[in-house]
Design an enzyme around this catalytic site. Structure first.
Site: not given
Ligand code: ADP
Length: 178
Positions: A44, A132, A136
């Site tokens: 995000d 997630s 999460y």
């Molecule tokens: P949630 O709160 O839904 O768990 P997160 O962002 O914490 O969302 O994590 C969701 C996934 O996205 C995790 O596997 C994390 O490693 C991954 N992630 C983080 N940054 C990026 C990025 N720039 N591109 C793709 N995936 C990412």
């Protein structure tokens, strides 16, 4: 039935990639948002940083309008992608993992609803993160299984579907699931 689904999705290609989703050239990039829609950490934060203030402004507009109480878990909504290469960001809110309660249907809904929004927009390609599977707390194996199964079982005109995974553990889980 599986056969009609296969028929509907005959043109669907599902790709598993390692990388940063903000670098993807796809019509739509999916954000694992929180229900506030006002930004957060993980993917995000990366999307808002890379896309610039236009995404946040569009999210704030949604909060003033249709989503005054935030975007409910399992739903999806599109905004501009700002400076990103993509045309749209589709924000979806994954469920927080719970060992006591089965929230898989909500996680599946994130993928289904994102594809429904992508179809409404006329997107030909979409890139998903592992919704997630970060803050999460969803176990990678299960998150990958739900993601891949749901996308394959969804009737959609989006032909190019990518899962863009940021770390090796989640990448391996998606490769196994696919
Ligand atoms: P949630 O709160 O839904 O768990 P997160 O962002 O914490 O969302 O994590 C969701 C996934 O996205 C995790 O596997 C994390 O490693 C991954 N992630 C983080 N940054 C990026 C990025 N720039 N591109 C793709 N995936 C990412």
């Amino acid at each position: 039935p599986a056969e009609s689904r296969a028929c509907l999705n005959a043109g669907m290609a599902v790709t598993i990639l390692k990388g940063d989703i903000t670098h993807q050239s796809a019509d739509a990039i999916v954000n694992a948002a929180n229900s506030s829609l006002l930004g957060g950490g993980g993917v995000d934060g990366a999307i808002h940083r890379a896309g610039g203030g236009a995404i946040l402004a569009a999210c704030q507009e949604l909060r003033r309008g249709r989503y005054g109480r935030g975007l409910p878990t399992g739903q999806a909504v599109a905004t501009t992608a700002g400076r990103l290469d993509a045309r749209w960001v589709i924000h979806t809110v994954g469920p927080v993992y719970s060992a006591e309660e089965d929230r898989s249907a909500l996680l599946a809904s994130c993928y289904r609803e994102s594809l429904r929004v992508a179809d409404e927009l006329g997107a030909a390609s979409i890139a998903f993160p592992a919704v997630s599977a970060g803050v999460y707390g969803w176990p990678a194996e299960s998150a990958a299984d739900i993601a891949v199964r749901t996308v394959r079982a969804t009737a959609t005109a989006v032909g190019d579907i990518r899962f863009v995974l940021f770390n090796d553990e989640v990448l391996a889980a998606f490769e196994r699931a696919a």
